[in-house]
Design an enzyme around this catalytic site. Structure first.
Site, PDB file in Angstrom:
ATOM      1  N   GLY A 145     -26.028  -8.176   8.185  1.00 21.19           N
ATOM      2  CA  GLY A 145     -26.254  -7.044   7.280  1.00 21.19           C
ATOM      3  C   GLY A 145     -25.054  -6.746   6.399  1.00 21.19           C
ATOM      4  O   GLY A 145     -24.028  -7.437   6.451  1.00 21.19           O
ATOM      5  N   CYS A 200     -20.746   7.046   7.450  1.00 22.82           N
ATOM      6  CA  CYS A 200     -20.010   6.803   6.209  1.00 22.82           C
ATOM      7  C   CYS A 200     -19.839   8.064   5.365  1.00 22.82           C
ATOM      8  O   CYS A 200     -18.890   8.166   4.586  1.00 22.82           O
ATOM      9  CB  CYS A 200     -20.688   5.713   5.395  1.00 22.82           C
ATOM     10  N   SER A 260     -25.050   1.050  -1.027  1.00 24.89           N
ATOM     11  CA  SER A 260     -24.671   0.113   0.040  1.00 24.89           C
ATOM     12  C   SER A 260     -24.707   0.790   1.405  1.00 24.89           C
ATOM     13  O   SER A 260     -24.814   0.125   2.426  1.00 24.89           O
ATOM     14  CB  SER A 260     -23.290  -0.494  -0.217  1.00 24.89           C
ATOM     15  N   HIS A 315     -18.819   6.907  -1.556  1.00 26.70           N
ATOM     16  CA  HIS A 315     -19.508   8.186  -1.441  1.00 26.70           C
ATOM     17  C   HIS A 315     -18.601   9.273  -2.019  1.00 26.70           C
ATOM     18  O   HIS A 315     -17.447   9.431  -1.605  1.00 26.70           O
ATOM     19  CB  HIS A 315     -19.785   8.506   0.026  1.00 26.70           C
TER      20      HIS A 315
END
Lengths: 349, 349, 349, 349
Positions: free
Chosen positions: A14, A149, A178, A241
């Site tokens: 992944g 994240c 992502s 982010h």
């Protein structure tokens, strides 16, 4: 180079699995020796099983490795995990039970009462909880987790402010695609669009933040006591982010004090000079329009959180923007830094 | 069709100016009769002076009109204005002074103590302030403004909640590039990026919201008394500002009461059946991942604000997302609806 | 409104299936009466089974319809099909065999020697091939196909030039993501990117173009004899395939003759005034930088192909750009126009 | 490090000027000693005058340099130029006249009969034309140019194929927005869009390609004799021009021969081991869907052209895709490589 510790990657194909492979390519302490993924990939060379999306080439030795079954038997002791939560909930305990060190990015076990959730700059002491993990007593295996994240950038910005007494936090995220993995977000959903919802993300941000900034009292995590609210949005950004944050602080520091607290923040990873530790974990950008994902996401090799736009808030005390790299500081890099801390502390012996 | 009122457009070549031309094409009451823009455009046919960016073709009669100098002399009485603030600050008073009705989207005069800032569904009574404008007494000219494109969606979502007593508002915007005009935001700045800063936008949102939700006490605007904080971001979206909002309410309504307050909100424009009034000014979307700009921005021909994701906030009481069309409900459509209200109320006589 | 013909949609939940639902909402001749999709959707209300991605709301009666199994038994006679090719290869013959009229957008049967591949403006005569379909003789069922979304814009631009003798065509596409369906292209693959490959797309464009511009000789399609080469790319556009084309013509028409050929091109759908036929199937745009997907894709309600930039080519004779809407003119709208032609010609009796 | 040659940058604040600053930061031979830009920037520190858009920070010594007037007097002998063509047409001859070496990315003088247009891997011998430049005789100044960003990728892919006899080339570009500079393309023009026109780009590509692949016969450039046609499009990509190319070759090499010609292509920069020369100027990617700008643009530090998708063309002989970095290999990196070749050849003495 001295002999490197062989490590395995669970969920190696992944987006986060690929980041592990990329970041470990030239790691001074760890060497990828084993890769596992879903049944579909098993038995195939990694270069065929993974749809490689990194901008650097697949490291040559890894490219030719055969993807193993996701079973503890033939795996090295140290395992980095990047599995979907539902699979992690089943596999990670199985690996720990079989004596493996599981350093995981998955959310499955983060909030368990005996599992440390760690950012080495923020709460390195929480790894002491490992003494209480049943796996460790039984097989010498254990599990350490890093946060979501979207949590990690926020918490890195908050940690240096704890000295001022955090009382309230409202955070609104604008998260990169992502973070949803691959294939992840369909392009029809995000081109020219904002999606104001990411399943379970707000719950994770809220509870993880309080656990990370809480304290370990003997064998019990006491979460931080402040009020915390998150709104999570997906935007058309590849990596990084961005978060708009309002906070209330008990003490009323001056602007310069807050900025200094960020810029001068150093912690164990910097003192120990851990290989993946950024020289500066948090940096404040003076430009009015920064941080921006396109320009700032790679600061500190993706391990530095960038903060900007500190200004008064007419509801709480202060407003600012924080940006961090979601698949490096927010995932694979976070886990690797955790492993580095564990190694230095002797947990790999 | 009865004779339509001739109207002029100041700043006719920009993105908002083009929206005025588009929205007025088949308007039952108003007909574009005069166009003005910067000196560079003066004397040229509109179709050459404007770099037309709308998805519908330039209305044929407008395409061939010659762009006039931005002077009151030959202009019709009713003027829609879409000028940059610095130019508006000079030109709008000049037009009002010369007896023109200036219905403007510019920020220049919005906060003046004698200028109404109006959303017809929210504070139609504020137009009474026109009685106090010196221009009106002198020349029968006057100025009416509509709020900033980021303010209007928020205020439409807040207005139906005033019955519950608004105490605190934190709003974080993710704003479309069309809000910056043309050429506006360079593509290198926004592709795959978020810009966490829009000059003066947060100040406008905060003060305009309080003026709009305040009340007119004789000849004085009393701003609403609640605490209000805004964070403004630019994202890679063409049209539609999305906002993540947390609010505190004095009364503690149930979820269903809030949703009903939104869905059932009707006001003067609906009662008067104004041509540009949407049947439903605010609609609540039940899907967990809505509103989204790509899918919802055109609701009510771009005049309906879409709200979604109402859920408890662990800092204030409630969280939700609101979306509105920034160049229709947030600019040209807002001004046209203001003009419709003014006409019905007899201000054009 | 007279009684409308009930129609079914096979593959109703996908992007093209949704376009069928949207375009048929107010169709004067056809009414959606039956919806089928994969097993996963069967038995669920359409509004839940379909992840609705259109900008207009789901038509109310369709929203509540239950998704049927994809079997001929309970289906209406006329079926629009929007299935993946591998499924279509199995299901479409089964429906035709059972007496259904299958008007399909799928590629499965397009190149079969007894199946007409039709653009009503280009080769309406090809439907005569239906006389040779075994299904028709057996059960009165039959199959009519429309071309690939990347073929149709090109062929609409070429058809008016056949009078000049087409000798060579090189076409390079820049295709929208909606052409890949939903979830389709992962956002990580297309944000800020170009993908220079779409599986089987170039082969389809080349062979379909020659079949469409060929002729029907009794019971045999004779493909056009010119040389044709396609390069297919995916770009970060939602709707609208743009193509850069070079052509060689036997006769050497003047620029104005070519432009007139495009602008004046009319054919059976226009003569018959079919409900979905655009007044102008091909329009030439004079601006140097048009057509553009953002501005021109909806021309003629998405049924008009826009051409621009005609200029000499230093390798072949001419270069130009063509744009068409890939899910309207290139998919659902194409099939509906085919059905309209079939109805007028009496094939539904 | 031995003393580095001081160099100046004309047009230092733009996107290409910034690339020069970035690429020269640690250059072993050249050190930035002088920066000039428009009057607006003159006298300001570079860090304020330039709106820095690179992902690495402004090199510290350059950040503090004062921007000089764009006059030859105080400038170092070696000048890199990144000026708009109209300004370059005036300034570059003035600098050459004053004895400066002008290594320029501007298009102004590229096609002059006495100015070499050079890609060091392709036509290094063309710099001999410097013997014929009047400036060189008069003041020892001279001008060397590199091609347009859209030309260079194509020509790097074609150069290794010259051995097979190039007869015809059709190239269609999909160009990144950074090629238009800053602010360059407005975001409203390119989000979710394709612009099928870039002013003068097709003309440049066609004539530059023939000059580059032509030969120098004494004091005269003889352009290559093949037919060449270009279509230029702008797409929503930040960096990296992708091109779909069809070619006809006199000899009929096998697929493997062509691929080997690309992969094994080496030339003077590699033999001389020039600092900016990539080890492999052209690389062939075997994956069906490569090259892609997001993944491949940085190959060879942005100096390698990536080729893929070689397959037969049914009009010419072969089709392929080529990608190169438009502001590194296609602009600043190209000029620096030219300067390195000039230095080694003794032209800076």
């Amino acid at each position: 180079m001295p002999t490197r510790i062989p490590v395995g990657i669970l969920g190696a194909t992944g987006v986060v699995g690929q980041r592990f492979v990329q970041l470990l390519e030239n790691h001074p302490w760890f060497a990828v020796a084993w890769l596992a993924a879903s049944d579909r990939s098993e038995g195939r060379p990694y270069k065929e099983a993974a749809r490689w999306r990194m901008k650097t080439p697949i490291p040559a030795p890894v490219a030719e490795m055969t993807v193993s079954p996701a079973k503890p038997e033939a795996a090295p002791r140290v395992i980095f995990a990047a599995l979907d939560a539902s699979i992690a909930a089943e596999l990670e305990p199985r690996f720990a039970d079989a004596g493996h060190v599981v350093v995981t990015n998955s959310s499955a076990l983060r909030m368990r009462s005996d599992v440390p959730l760690v950012i080495p700059e923020v709460n390195p002491g929480h790894i002491k909880m490992l003494e209480c993990q049943a796996w460790r007593h039984k097989s010498n295996g254990f599990v350490v987790t890093n946060p979501n994240c979207s949590t990690i950038g926020l918490v890195m910005a908050l940690a240096p402010l704890q000295q001022f007494g955090i009382e309230t936090v409202v955070a609104v995220t604008m998260q990169a695609v992502s973070g949803a993995g691959y294939p992840g977000v369909p392009s029809l959903d995000i081109l020219g669009n904002v999606i104001p919802y990411i399943p379970k993300e707000e719950e994770k941000m809220e509870e993880e933040t309080l656990k990370l900034l809480g304290r370990l009292d003997g064998s019990k995590f006491i979460p931080a006591a402040f009020a915390m609210s998150a709104h999570c949005n997906r935007v058309a950004v590849e990596d990084g982010h961005t978060e708009s944050v309002s906070i209330e602080l008990k003490k009323k520091p001056a602007t310069a004090e807050i900025i200094a607290a960020w810029n001068e923040f150093r912690s164990e990873p910097q003192e120990l000079n851990l290989p993946s530790a950024p020289a500066q974990p948090v940096r404040y950008l003076e430009s009015a329009d920064r941080p921006q994902p396109r320009l700032d996401v790679d600061a500190g090799n993706g391990m530095t959180a960038s903060v900007g736009r500190l200004r008064p808030c007419s509801v709480l005390d202060w407003k600012f923007t924080v940006l961090s790299h979601n698949t490096i500081r927010g995932a694979a890099g976070a886990a690797i830094l955790n492993a580095e801390l564990l190694k230095v502390r002797g947990y790999f012996d």
